[in-house]
Motif scaffolding. Structure first.
Motif, mmCIF file in Angstrom:
data_model
loop_
_atom_site.group_PDB
_atom_site.id
_atom_site.type_symbol
_atom_site.label_atom_id
_atom_site.label_comp_id
_atom_site.label_asym_id
_atom_site.label_seq_id
_atom_site.Cartn_x
_atom_site.Cartn_y
_atom_site.Cartn_z
ATOM 1 N N PHE A 90 0.876 -1.175 0.000
ATOM 2 C CA PHE A 90 0.000 0.000 0.000
ATOM 3 C C PHE A 90 0.907 1.217 0.000
ATOM 4 C CE2 PHE A 90 -2.904 3.027 2.354
ATOM 5 C CZ PHE A 90 -3.771 3.206 1.287
ATOM 6 N N LEU A 91 1.007 1.879 -1.153
ATOM 7 C CA LEU A 91 1.957 2.967 -1.351
ATOM 8 C C LEU A 91 1.234 4.239 -1.764
ATOM 9 C CD1 LEU A 91 4.675 1.126 -3.509
ATOM 10 C CD2 LEU A 91 4.672 1.410 -1.023
ATOM 11 N N GLY A 92 1.870 5.378 -1.508
ATOM 12 C CA GLY A 92 1.386 6.625 -2.073
ATOM 13 C C GLY A 92 1.635 6.633 -3.568
ATOM 14 N N ALA A 93 1.039 7.597 -4.263
ATOM 15 C CA ALA A 93 1.210 7.673 -5.717
ATOM 16 C C ALA A 93 2.684 7.797 -6.099
ATOM 17 C CB ALA A 93 0.416 8.862 -6.267
ATOM 18 N N GLN A 94 3.434 8.655 -5.393
ATOM 19 C CA GLN A 94 4.853 8.819 -5.698
ATOM 20 C C GLN A 94 5.621 7.545 -5.389
ATOM 21 O OE1 GLN A 94 6.425 11.111 -7.299
ATOM 22 N NE2 GLN A 94 8.501 10.319 -6.970
ATOM 23 N N GLY A 95 5.291 6.890 -4.284
ATOM 24 C CA GLY A 95 5.959 5.632 -3.951
ATOM 25 C C GLY A 95 5.695 4.576 -5.002
ATOM 26 N N TYR A 96 4.454 4.515 -5.502
ATOM 27 C CA TYR A 96 4.149 3.569 -6.582
ATOM 28 C C TYR A 96 4.983 3.878 -7.815
ATOM 29 C CZ TYR A 96 2.226 2.084 -10.943
ATOM 30 O OH TYR A 96 2.131 1.613 -12.234
ATOM 31 N N SER A 160 10.250 10.433 -0.648
ATOM 32 C CA SER A 160 9.481 9.487 -1.456
ATOM 33 C C SER A 160 7.984 9.603 -1.187
ATOM 34 C CB SER A 160 9.936 8.045 -1.178
ATOM 35 O OG SER A 160 11.248 7.834 -1.647
ATOM 36 N N SER A 161 7.599 10.588 -0.390
ATOM 37 C CA SER A 161 6.184 10.789 -0.058
ATOM 38 C C SER A 161 5.521 11.706 -1.077
ATOM 39 C CB SER A 161 6.055 11.393 1.341
ATOM 40 O OG SER A 161 4.730 11.800 1.601
ATOM 41 N N THR A 162 4.315 11.329 -1.498
ATOM 42 C CA THR A 162 3.577 12.168 -2.447
ATOM 43 C C THR A 162 3.126 13.457 -1.781
ATOM 44 O OG1 THR A 162 2.718 10.117 -3.420
ATOM 45 C CG2 THR A 162 1.722 12.176 -4.148
ATOM 46 N N SER A 163 2.278 13.328 -0.753
ATOM 47 C CA SER A 163 1.699 14.509 -0.108
ATOM 48 C C SER A 163 2.613 15.108 0.946
ATOM 49 C CB SER A 163 0.354 14.156 0.524
ATOM 50 O OG SER A 163 0.493 13.070 1.407
ATOM 51 N N GLY A 164 3.659 14.362 1.330
ATOM 52 C CA GLY A 164 4.583 14.859 2.337
ATOM 53 C C GLY A 164 5.885 15.390 1.768
ATOM 54 N N PHE A 165 6.041 15.338 0.426
ATOM 55 C CA PHE A 165 7.198 15.969 -0.213
ATOM 56 C C PHE A 165 6.911 16.386 -1.660
ATOM 57 C CE2 PHE A 165 11.057 16.134 -2.763
ATOM 58 C CZ PHE A 165 11.755 17.084 -2.051
ATOM 59 N N LYS A 166 6.559 15.431 -2.516
ATOM 60 C CA LYS A 166 6.456 15.726 -3.948
ATOM 61 C C LYS A 166 5.488 16.878 -4.228
ATOM 62 C CE LYS A 166 8.210 14.003 -6.895
ATOM 63 N NZ LYS A 166 9.395 14.388 -7.697
ATOM 64 N N VAL A 167 4.276 16.788 -3.702
ATOM 65 C CA VAL A 167 3.274 17.830 -3.961
ATOM 66 C C VAL A 167 3.639 19.152 -3.275
ATOM 67 C CG1 VAL A 167 0.870 18.497 -3.520
ATOM 68 C CG2 VAL A 167 1.395 16.263 -4.506
ATOM 69 N N PRO A 168 3.965 19.152 -1.965
ATOM 70 C CA PRO A 168 4.300 20.446 -1.350
ATOM 71 C C PRO A 168 5.570 21.079 -1.912
ATOM 72 C CG PRO A 168 4.633 18.641 0.204
ATOM 73 C CD PRO A 168 3.887 18.074 -0.964
ATOM 74 N N PHE A 337 -2.061 7.738 -12.676
ATOM 75 C CA PHE A 337 -1.083 8.435 -11.843
ATOM 76 C C PHE A 337 -0.195 9.389 -12.639
ATOM 77 C CE2 PHE A 337 -2.249 4.509 -9.741
ATOM 78 C CZ PHE A 337 -2.598 4.971 -8.496
ATOM 79 N N ASN A 338 -0.479 9.575 -13.912
ATOM 80 C CA ASN A 338 0.336 10.480 -14.733
ATOM 81 C C ASN A 338 0.415 11.905 -14.209
ATOM 82 O OD1 ASN A 338 1.170 8.500 -16.491
ATOM 83 N ND2 ASN A 338 -0.386 8.929 -18.045
ATOM 84 N N PRO A 339 -0.659 12.451 -13.604
ATOM 85 C CA PRO A 339 -0.523 13.819 -13.056
ATOM 86 C C PRO A 339 0.580 13.944 -11.994
ATOM 87 C CG PRO A 339 -2.835 13.262 -13.251
ATOM 88 C CD PRO A 339 -2.069 12.002 -13.556
ATOM 89 N N ILE A 340 0.819 12.882 -11.226
ATOM 90 C CA ILE A 340 1.911 12.916 -10.252
ATOM 91 C C ILE A 340 3.257 12.817 -10.964
ATOM 92 C CG2 ILE A 340 2.905 11.822 -8.206
ATOM 93 C CD1 ILE A 340 0.215 13.192 -7.724
ATOM 94 N N ARG A 341 3.309 12.016 -12.024
ATOM 95 C CA ARG A 341 4.547 11.928 -12.824
ATOM 96 C C ARG A 341 4.920 13.301 -13.393
ATOM 97 N NH1 ARG A 341 2.254 6.779 -14.538
ATOM 98 N NH2 ARG A 341 3.688 5.098 -13.925
ATOM 99 N N GLU A 342 3.900 14.044 -13.793
ATOM 100 C CA GLU A 342 4.141 15.354 -14.405
ATOM 101 C C GLU A 342 4.830 16.321 -13.437
ATOM 102 O OE1 GLU A 342 3.574 16.393 -17.558
ATOM 103 O OE2 GLU A 342 3.039 14.314 -18.044
ATOM 104 N N LEU A 343 4.666 16.095 -12.150
ATOM 105 C CA LEU A 343 5.293 16.996 -11.174
ATOM 106 C C LEU A 343 6.808 16.910 -11.206
ATOM 107 C CD1 LEU A 343 2.964 16.467 -8.061
ATOM 108 C CD2 LEU A 343 2.843 18.244 -9.809
#
Length: 345
Positions: A90-96, A160-168, A337-343
């Motif tokens: 069970f991973l976040g989007a970025q972890g996946y 490696s966290s989506t909401s705890g690093f990548k997005v912010p 999950f492409n929108p997260i890749r775009e970041l």
């Protein structure tokens, strides 16, 4: 003689390959045990019963034994499913995305929906928060702005966290790069603090809970963490949920690690929606038949209506997902999950 030797060696290699395939289970579907890796956020003792409930249902429906691999580091969970030591995670989007980049046989299986029961609102929220008593310095008129986070002590979760690093981090870079003095700012510039860096100090909580405690214990001035990972420990004191200005208070009976900061309050200064986290599978480890079984199990009414998996709003049970309307697990594909890749581009 040489031909005989080559023939014998060929037989030996076939035998070894066959034994290796049989012992690993591979895509043969003969695995007796399925190992599920969990990120630190979902590895706490307070979620043991919730993890076990999912494992129990999988065991009953597939006949496989389920083993839970809890972790204290994002990378451990990501590596476990990427290298095949875990069959699911069970991973976040970025972890996946990181696991998939390491091994393209790692693919998403299901993701929790929003209240609609569809992927249309399958989001949670990335927060930037400050202690309530210090939040006024981030106010701008009737709202909030992040201008004053520069030079502060800042806590992320993990890079490696989506909401705890990548997005912010993407949000911070996008906002500040509009200013001439920060026009060349990158996410990498936010990884470390100190003289000459964007932040005076950068901390990592290791989990969303840990990042929140970094804030509430005074180690950080501002912290990034998400709503779903702290919902079991806090309650809304004032304002509208998941909106800047909302004030949350740590419950008096909050479990570790919040037991050291009970009664503390924080205020949201920035809120960003994020794609929900998937359950993923290593398709090298799990046969197509077993994948189909797992998909059927995870999207079943038995999971959807289980109050230890989707917890009713008025329940005191510490679960993984909240049930407010029609939430459930649904099938999801890699491209979602492409929108997260775009970041990262």
């Amino acid at each position: 003689m040489k031909r005989s030797l080559l023939f014998l060696l060929s037989l030996l290699m076939l035998f070894v390959a066959g034994c290796s395939s049989s012992s690993s289970g591979g895509a043969s579907g003969d695995k007796d045990t399925l190992t599920i890796a969990w990120l630190p956020n979902e590895s706490g003792a307070d979620l043991t019963e919730a993890r076990d409930e999912i494992g129990k249902i999988i065991e009953e429906k597939t006949g496989k034994k389920v083993k839970h691999q809890t972790t204290t580091d994002y990378i451990v969970a990501i590596e476990a499913v990427a290298n095949g030591n875990a069959d699911m995670a069970f991973l976040g989007a970025q972890g996946y995305i990181e696991a998939h980049n390491k091994n393209d046989k790692v693919l998403p299986l299901v993701v929790p929906t929003g209240a609609s029961g569809t992927l249309d609102d399958a989001v949670y929220y990335s927060w930037l928060a400050a202690e309530k008593d210090n939040a006024d310095q981030y106010k701008e008129g009737d709202g909030f702005a992040i201008d004053n986070i520069q030079g502060k002590k800042f806590s992320f979760v993990s890079n490696s966290s989506t909401s705890g690093f990548k997005v912010p981090s993407t949000g911070i870079v996008d906002y500040f790069s509009e200013k001439a003095e920060f026009k060349d700012l990158t996410a990498e510039d936010l990884l470390e603090g100190g003289d000459g860096n964007f932040f005076s100090e950068v901390l990592y909580g290791g989990s969303h809970q840990g990042s929140a405690v970094n804030l509430l214990s005074g180690k950080a001035d501002v912290a990034a963490f998400c709503d779903t990972c702290v919902n079991n420990y806090v309650e809304l004191e004032d304002g509208e949920e998941n909106r800047p200005g909302a004030i949350y208070k740590v419950k008096t009976d909050a479990a570790e690690p919040f037991n050291t900061v009970t009664g503390k309050e924080f205020q949201l200064i920035s809120v960003t929606p994020v794609l929900n986290a998937p359950f993923v599978v290593n398709t090298d480890n799990i046969s197509e038949d077993l994948q189909a079984q797992l998909l059927e199990v995870m999207t079943s009414d038995e999971i959807t209506n289980n109050e230890k998996v989707f917890v009713p709003e008025d329940s005191e049970f510490s679960g993984l997902f909240k049930k407010t309307a029609d939430e459930r697990l649904v099938e999801v594909k890699d491209e979602w999950f492409n929108p997260i890749r775009e970041l990262s581009k």
